[in-house]
Design an enzyme around this catalytic site. Structure first.
Site, PDB file in Angstrom:
ATOM      1  N   HIS A 102       0.861  -1.039  -0.391  1.00 35.89           N
ATOM      2  CA  HIS A 102      -0.059  -0.032  -0.179  1.00 35.89           C
ATOM      3  C   HIS A 102       0.539   1.446   0.040  1.00 35.89           C
ATOM      4  CE1 HIS A 102      -3.629   3.104   0.895  1.00 35.89           C
ATOM      5  NE2 HIS A 102      -3.731   1.540   1.232  1.00 35.89           N
TER       6      HIS A 102
ATOM      7  N   ASP B   1      -7.920  -5.290   0.081  1.00 32.98           N
ATOM      8  CA  ASP B   1      -8.886  -6.166  -1.495  1.00 32.98           C
ATOM      9  C   ASP B   1      -8.328  -6.868  -0.967  1.00 32.98           C
ATOM     10  OD1 ASP B   1      -7.286  -2.723  -2.936  1.00 32.98           O
ATOM     11  OD2 ASP B   1      -9.665  -3.886  -3.870  1.00 32.98           O
TER      12      ASP B   1
HETATM   13  C1  SDX Z   1      -5.783   0.103  -2.960  1.00 37.19           C
HETATM   14  O1  SDX Z   1      -4.233   4.565  -2.420  1.00 37.19           O
HETATM   15  C2  SDX Z   1      -5.281   4.085  -1.608  1.00 37.19           C
HETATM   16  O2  SDX Z   1      -5.793   4.358  -0.524  1.00 37.19           O
HETATM   17  C3  SDX Z   1      -5.491   3.027  -2.721  1.00 37.19           C
HETATM   18  C4  SDX Z   1      -7.127   2.493  -1.672  1.00 37.19           C
HETATM   19  C5  SDX Z   1      -8.275   2.830  -1.545  1.00 37.19           C
HETATM   20  O3  SDX Z   1      -8.408   2.542  -1.016  1.00 37.19           O
HETATM   21  O4  SDX Z   1      -8.802   4.175  -2.393  1.00 37.19           O
HETATM   22  O5  SDX Z   1      -6.554   1.698  -0.512  1.00 37.19           O
HETATM   23  C6  SDX Z   1      -7.281   0.675  -2.652  1.00 37.19           C
HETATM   24  O6  SDX Z   1      -5.351   0.546  -3.903  1.00 37.19           O
HETATM   25  C7  SDX Z   1      -5.462  -0.749  -2.589  1.00 37.19           C
HETATM   26  C8  SDX Z   1      -3.804  -1.458  -2.816  1.00 37.19           C
HETATM   27  C9  SDX Z   1      -4.305  -2.527  -4.441  1.00 37.19           C
HETATM   28  N1  SDX Z   1      -3.566  -2.680  -5.285  1.00 37.19           N
HETATM   29  C10 SDX Z   1      -3.376  -4.109  -5.062  1.00 37.19           C
HETATM   30  O7  SDX Z   1      -3.195  -5.431  -3.891  1.00 37.19           O
HETATM   31  C11 SDX Z   1      -1.751  -4.272  -6.581  1.00 37.19           C
HETATM   32  C12 SDX Z   1      -0.665  -4.694  -5.185  1.00 37.19           C
HETATM   33  N2  SDX Z   1      -0.347  -3.443  -5.122  1.00 37.19           N
HETATM   34  C13 SDX Z   1       0.924  -3.126  -5.523  1.00 37.19           C
HETATM   35  O8  SDX Z   1       0.869  -3.045  -6.577  1.00 37.19           O
HETATM   36  C14 SDX Z   1       1.944  -2.102  -4.545  1.00 37.19           C
HETATM   37  O9  SDX Z   1       1.707  -2.011  -3.119  1.00 37.19           O
HETATM   38  C15 SDX Z   1       1.125  -0.496  -4.053  1.00 37.19           C
HETATM   39  C16 SDX Z   1       0.619   0.111  -6.280  1.00 37.19           C
HETATM   40  C17 SDX Z   1      -0.506  -0.862  -4.000  1.00 37.19           C
HETATM   41  C18 SDX Z   1       1.874   0.104  -3.632  1.00 37.19           C
HETATM   42  O10 SDX Z   1       2.991   0.493  -5.196  1.00 37.19           O
HETATM   43  P1  SDX Z   1       4.369   1.395  -4.509  1.00 37.19           P
HETATM   44  O11 SDX Z   1       4.076   2.505  -3.619  1.00 37.19           O
HETATM   45  O12 SDX Z   1       5.596   1.444  -5.867  1.00 37.19           O
HETATM   46  O13 SDX Z   1       4.738   0.515  -3.664  1.00 37.19           O
HETATM   47  P2  SDX Z   1       6.107   0.777  -2.794  1.00 37.19           P
HETATM   48  O14 SDX Z   1       6.806   1.356  -3.425  1.00 37.19           O
HETATM   49  O15 SDX Z   1       6.181   0.520  -1.272  1.00 37.19           O
HETATM   50  O16 SDX Z   1       7.153  -0.649  -3.069  1.00 37.19           O
HETATM   51  C19 SDX Z   1       8.090  -0.713  -2.141  1.00 37.19           C
HETATM   52  C20 SDX Z   1       8.535  -1.870  -2.981  1.00 37.19           C
HETATM   53  C21 SDX Z   1       9.165  -2.077  -4.405  1.00 37.19           C
HETATM   54  O17 SDX Z   1      10.808  -2.663  -4.621  1.00 37.19           O
HETATM   55  P3  SDX Z   1      11.807  -2.221  -4.387  1.00 37.19           P
HETATM   56  O18 SDX Z   1      11.728  -1.059  -5.600  1.00 37.19           O
HETATM   57  O19 SDX Z   1      11.593  -1.703  -3.047  1.00 37.19           O
HETATM   58  O20 SDX Z   1      13.037  -3.354  -4.743  1.00 37.19           O
HETATM   59  O21 SDX Z   1       7.522  -2.846  -2.925  1.00 37.19           O
HETATM   60  C22 SDX Z   1       7.672  -3.979  -3.714  1.00 37.19           C
HETATM   61  C23 SDX Z   1       7.746  -2.309  -5.363  1.00 37.19           C
HETATM   62  O22 SDX Z   1       8.649  -3.272  -6.210  1.00 37.19           O
HETATM   63  N3  SDX Z   1       6.003  -4.264  -4.292  1.00 37.19           N
HETATM   64  C24 SDX Z   1       5.425  -5.266  -4.444  1.00 37.19           C
HETATM   65  C25 SDX Z   1       4.349  -5.354  -4.221  1.00 37.19           C
HETATM   66  N4  SDX Z   1       4.118  -3.783  -3.748  1.00 37.19           N
HETATM   67  C26 SDX Z   1       4.895  -3.681  -3.617  1.00 37.19           C
HETATM   68  N5  SDX Z   1       6.497  -5.901  -4.557  1.00 37.19           N
HETATM   69  C27 SDX Z   1       5.187  -7.141  -4.707  1.00 37.19           C
HETATM   70  N6  SDX Z   1       4.633  -7.317  -4.592  1.00 37.19           N
HETATM   71  C28 SDX Z   1       3.572  -6.455  -4.405  1.00 37.19           C
HETATM   72  N7  SDX Z   1       2.162  -6.595  -3.998  1.00 37.19           N
END
Ligand code: SDX
Length: 433
Positions: A309, A367
């Site tokens: 998140h 989700d």
């Molecule tokens: C919602 O904003 C809101 O409030 C949204 C929401 C709402 O109520 O409106 O809460 C609803 O959208 C919830 C999120 C639903 N999405 C997913 O579940 C999709 C999977 N999650 C991701 O795509 C991701 O976690 C995000 C988009 C939610 C957040 O993306 P970020 O901000 O880019 O994640 P981050 O910067 O915290 O990532 C840090 C690291 C990165 O790796 P490094 O570059 O540090 O090596 O964590 C990795 C990312 O690649 N990472 C993941 C991951 N999420 C982040 N790796 C594997 N699987 C994942 N799901």
């Protein structure tokens, strides 16, 4: 008014400094007001994705990502989930206080008055193929709502704004149910204002003229919870879209259509559908390590859907509540051996013990489990994000109302850093090699 102090920014290239006001909210991280930065020091700020940028002052929702806190108008989500109803939460988000008995009676009556949609609007659905994705239909129908209410689209008129808010909240369930019926080829079921908000939705979704239908109280309770948990969430991507669209003076239905479009993305509201697809793709708990490896592989675009998140770096409080409801619902519906639920539990356990997820603070989000509840309620996969949109519509319209009510409301206009071609002259085609 927020308490104020300052930070000093010094431009080392010129030695010029600037005092920036620091604004402290009731809760949360203080913000540095950099509005004078360009005028005083000649700089813009750069923050792709706005991860450390406050775009507005709001009194509606507060999230503490480290502590896993979510408040609607100051009330903890856990208390509202246990004691309130979705429609009461709509009143709270819109007007800032829990309704008195008289206010509640009036509000509920006003919502009931707006549950039907214009008959011509219903006919729009005929233009969509049977297999059209429900979110594509919802984007279209929501935007089209504005074409039926020309007389009350003056966004500067508080009563018009309030009427639009009533219509959005009241009609989203009807539009969602009609979209579902179009997809399954069954007759549309009109709203029945004798039923509660959630019973009415389930009736429009699942009743057919040929048979008696009584919504299952267990399903009503689970869906009420889902809608409450999805109602609002500060300045997430779809809400920010609604605010930016509204800042130009666009009508509320067009703004909500923008919110629906943004929510559709798998990184946002589309994740609940993507989670179930991922769990089905995993198929068996022994395949989980392979998917965990893929999620960690930088060369693989696969991410663990339902994990991570932008704000929560601790458990999403909504995921905790939904996880508990999952257990209860599957037990009551005698579906607890649902394979995908077992896989979800295994996946959660393995991921939360894995260094990659622990170090990046990737926990299950709202989700991750919501899709399992929706599946258990026989809501089809393609309708999952529509359900999210239905719950979030009150958040979108409340944030829009708050913004449009601000006396100094102006059009939003982010800046950029330009890294394209330097200025150059046009060359006639015969001179180009
Ligand atoms: C919602 O904003 C809101 O409030 C949204 C929401 C709402 O109520 O409106 O809460 C609803 O959208 C919830 C999120 C639903 N999405 C997913 O579940 C999709 C999977 N999650 C991701 O795509 C991701 O976690 C995000 C988009 C939610 C957040 O993306 P970020 O901000 O880019 O994640 P981050 O910067 O915290 O990532 C840090 C690291 C990165 O790796 P490094 O570059 O540090 O090596 O964590 C990795 C990312 O690649 N990472 C993941 C991951 N999420 C982040 N790796 C594997 N699987 C994942 N799901």
């Amino acid at each position: 008014m927020p308490k104020k102090d300052t930070v000093t920014i010094t431009d080392n290239a010129t030695g010029k400094t600037m005092e920036c006001p620091v604004l402290h909210g009731v809760h949360g991280v203080p913000v540095v007001d950099i509005q004078g930065l360009y005028k005083n020091l000649g700089y813009f700020t750069h923050d792709p994705g706005f991860t450390t940028t406050s775009s507005c002052e709001s009194r509606i929702t507060y999230i503490d990502g480290d502590e896993g806190v979510l408040l609607y108008r100051g009330y903890p989500i856990e208390q509202l989930a246990e004691k309130s109803s979705y429609l009461e939460v709509c009143y709270l988000l819109l007007y800032g206080e829990l309704p008195t008995p008289t206010q509640w009676q009036d509000f509920e009556a006003r919502i009931r008055k707006h549950t039907m949609v214009h008959e011509d609007g219903r006919h729009f659905l005929r233009g969509y193929r049977r297999g059209a994705h429900p979110m594509g239909m919802l984007v279209g129908l929501t935007g089209a709502m504005s074409t039926f209410y020309h007389a009350t689209l003056d966004v500067g008129n508080p009563e018009h704004r309030n009427r639009s808010a009533m219509r959005v909240i009241a009609k989203m369930p009807t539009l969602a149910a009609f979209i579902y019926k179009h997809g399954v080829g069954q007759p549309y079921v009109y709203p029945n204002n004798k039923l509660s908000f959630v019973e009415n939705f389930l009736n429009m979704m699942f009743s057919v003229p040929a048979e008696e239908y009584v919504p299952d109280p267990v399903a009503v309770k689970a869906l009420e919870l889902m809608l409450i948990l999805h109602a609002d969430h500060e300045q997430n991507a779809s809400t920010s879209t609604v605010r930016l669209a509204g800042s130009s003076g666009a009508n509320p239905y067009a703004c909500i259509a923008g919110g629906v479009a943004t929510l559709w993305g798998p990184a946002h509201g589309g994740a609940n559908e993507a989670v179930i697809k991922m769990l089905h793709a995993i198929g068996d708990a022994k395949e989980i390590p392979k998917y965990i490896a893929r999620a960690k592989d930088k060369n693989d675009s696969f991410r663990l859907m339902g994990f991570g998140h932008r704000v929560y770096k601790n458990f999403d409080p909504r995921a905790k509540l939904i996880r508990k409801a999952c257990y209860e619902l599957l037990d009551k519906l005698d579906a607890s051996e649902q394979p995908i639920f077992e896989i979800a539990l295994q996946l959660e356990k393995i991921a939360l013990e894995d260094e990659y997820f622990i170090s990046r603070k990737l926990y299950p989000n709202v989700d991750f489990y919501s899709g399992i509840i929706l599946s258990a309620l026989n809501i089809p996969l393609s309708m999952f994000t529509v359900m999210f949109a239905m719950g979030r519509s009150v958040g979108w319209i409340s944030q829009w109302m708050e913004m449009m009510g601000e006396p100094n409301q102006r059009i939003g206009r982010p800046r950029q850093i330009y890294s394209g071609a330097a200025k150059r002259d046009y060359i006639a085609i015969k001179e180009r090699d």
